[in-house]
Design a protein around this motif. Structure first.
Motif, PDB file in Angstrom:
ATOM      1  N   ARG A 223      -7.130  -6.854  -0.220  1.00  0.00           N
ATOM      2  CA  ARG A 223      -6.021  -6.504   0.665  1.00  0.00           C
ATOM      3  C   ARG A 223      -5.558  -7.736   1.421  1.00  0.00           C
ATOM      4  O   ARG A 223      -6.386  -8.511   1.894  1.00  0.00           O
TER       5      ARG A 223
ATOM      6  N   GLY B  17     -10.428   0.471  -0.179  1.00  0.00           N
ATOM      7  CA  GLY B  17     -11.585  -0.103   0.518  1.00  0.00           C
ATOM      8  C   GLY B  17     -12.795  -0.194  -0.403  1.00  0.00           C
ATOM      9  O   GLY B  17     -13.474  -1.227  -0.465  1.00  0.00           O
TER      10      GLY B  17
ATOM     11  N   ALA C 192      -1.909  -4.687  -1.651  1.00  0.00           N
ATOM     12  CA  ALA C 192      -3.128  -4.731  -2.449  1.00  0.00           C
ATOM     13  C   ALA C 192      -2.865  -5.636  -3.643  1.00  0.00           C
ATOM     14  O   ALA C 192      -1.803  -5.563  -4.258  1.00  0.00           O
TER      15      ALA C 192
ATOM     16  N   ARG D 291      -2.898  -9.001   4.447  1.00  0.00           N
ATOM     17  CA  ARG D 291      -1.991  -8.638   5.543  1.00  0.00           C
ATOM     18  C   ARG D 291      -0.862  -9.650   5.611  1.00  0.00           C
ATOM     19  O   ARG D 291      -1.067 -10.822   5.322  1.00  0.00           O
TER      20      ARG D 291
ATOM     21  N   MET E  59       0.823  -1.202   0.000  1.00  0.00           N
ATOM     22  CA  MET E  59       0.000   0.000   0.000  1.00  0.00           C
ATOM     23  C   MET E  59       0.868   1.267   0.000  1.00  0.00           C
ATOM     24  O   MET E  59       0.543   2.236  -0.679  1.00  0.00           O
ATOM     25  N   SER E  60       1.973   1.236   0.742  1.00  0.00           N
ATOM     26  CA  SER E  60       2.799   2.456   0.833  1.00  0.00           C
ATOM     27  C   SER E  60       3.467   2.758  -0.519  1.00  0.00           C
ATOM     28  O   SER E  60       3.560   3.913  -0.927  1.00  0.00           O
TER      29      SER E  60
ATOM     30  N   LYS F 244      -1.515   7.789   2.378  1.00  0.00           N
ATOM     31  CA  LYS F 244      -1.944   6.494   2.879  1.00  0.00           C
ATOM     32  C   LYS F 244      -3.434   6.467   3.181  1.00  0.00           C
ATOM     33  O   LYS F 244      -4.129   5.515   2.867  1.00  0.00           O
ATOM     34  N   SER F 245      -3.928   7.536   3.818  1.00  0.00           N
ATOM     35  CA  SER F 245      -5.328   7.499   4.249  1.00  0.00           C
ATOM     36  C   SER F 245      -6.267   7.619   3.044  1.00  0.00           C
ATOM     37  O   SER F 245      -7.283   6.936   2.960  1.00  0.00           O
TER      38      SER F 245
ATOM     39  N   SER G 156      -6.145   4.303   1.208  1.00  0.00           N
ATOM     40  CA  SER G 156      -6.793   3.260   1.985  1.00  0.00           C
ATOM     41  C   SER G 156      -8.311   3.312   1.782  1.00  0.00           C
ATOM     42  O   SER G 156      -8.979   2.279   1.622  1.00  0.00           O
ATOM     43  N   HIS G 157      -8.840   4.503   1.761  1.00  0.00           N
ATOM     44  CA  HIS G 157     -10.267   4.717   1.514  1.00  0.00           C
ATOM     45  C   HIS G 157     -10.646   4.217   0.105  1.00  0.00           C
ATOM     46  O   HIS G 157     -11.626   3.492  -0.084  1.00  0.00           O
TER      47      HIS G 157
END
Lengths: 158, 158
Positions: free
Chosen positions: B93, B83, B105, B95, B64-65, B75-76, B79-80
């Protein structure tokens, strides 16, 4: 152009190189310019760009529709943004009943002051991350090329 | 660079021409590319760009970064967006507990299919409004210049 009835002309390697380097560096550049404006002057890049457009326009005012075109924004997105900026005192919206110009956005004194204060930060960023990286010849050629793209898009948008 | 203790070097006329034509045409171009993707394929430009990045990456997956850096996003914000795209089934996504890569991702089959379907529309737009407006020489020179800007921003961001 009839787009349904033709073969797709995929980009060549050279075309792909210029396209991808342009798009990715532009996205990263805008993020960098934004961050340096926020850190240094607490103003976002898109708000700064509104102030520049208004300040360059005759009477420090532009029709909302012209402003949206120049900023590559939509009417609804721009309307939301200008609402925020109006609440903060940087612009004001003026209705012109009876003429067809609709609503204009005008720069306030407070907006002009924000622009004056932020411009040095922005110019430093633009030099460091773009202009000073280009040779004179590159500047000439890119200025000509982007002016052509701009004319095309201005025509195509009508 | 110590930005406090120097005189501002305002842009010259030539520098201003390249900068303004580049910025304004880019904003208008992105809006145009976005509209043609939405009208033709019901996908936004920023979502399309996520699909392209993932599709180009090894294993159709990116941290993601790294994705945020490449897309000039935060990032935020990313991320949205991811999503939303995950809810629609175009990406997933994953982990990675225990290694330091954090969240990646990944492109799904449905996302790959959306990209395949949308790419011809996007390539037509990119040709009509940018690539085909440039001479071979301009493409060479701009490819070199933007590659340099990209390298600078990639270093400067670390």
């Amino acid at each position: 152009m009839d787009r349904e009835s033709h073969e797709v002309r995929w980009l060549t390697d050279r075309e792909m190189l210029v396209w991808r380097s342009y798009i990715v560096s532009t996205l990263m550049l805008r993020q960098r310019l934004h961050r340096e404006l926020v850190d240094g002057q607490q103003v976002s890049l898109i708000d700064y760009e509104v102030l520049v457009c208004l300040s360059d326009a005759e009477g420090d005012a532009m029709r909302m529709s012209d402003l949206a075109t120049m900023l590559g924004s939509t009417k609804s997105r721009l309307s939301h943004q200008i609402g925020r900026m109006e609440a903060a005192g940087f612009v004001r919206r003026v209705r012109h009943p009876g003429d067809r110009r609709g609503v204009t956005a005008e720069l306030t004194d407070k907006g002009a002051e924000l622009l004056r204060r932020s411009a040095p930060t922005h110019v430093d960023s633009v030099r460091e991350h773009f202009v000073d990286l280009l040779t004179d010849q590159e500047q000439e050629i890119m200025g000509r090329a982007f002016t052509r793209v701009l004319a095309h898009l201005s025509e195509a948008g009508e």
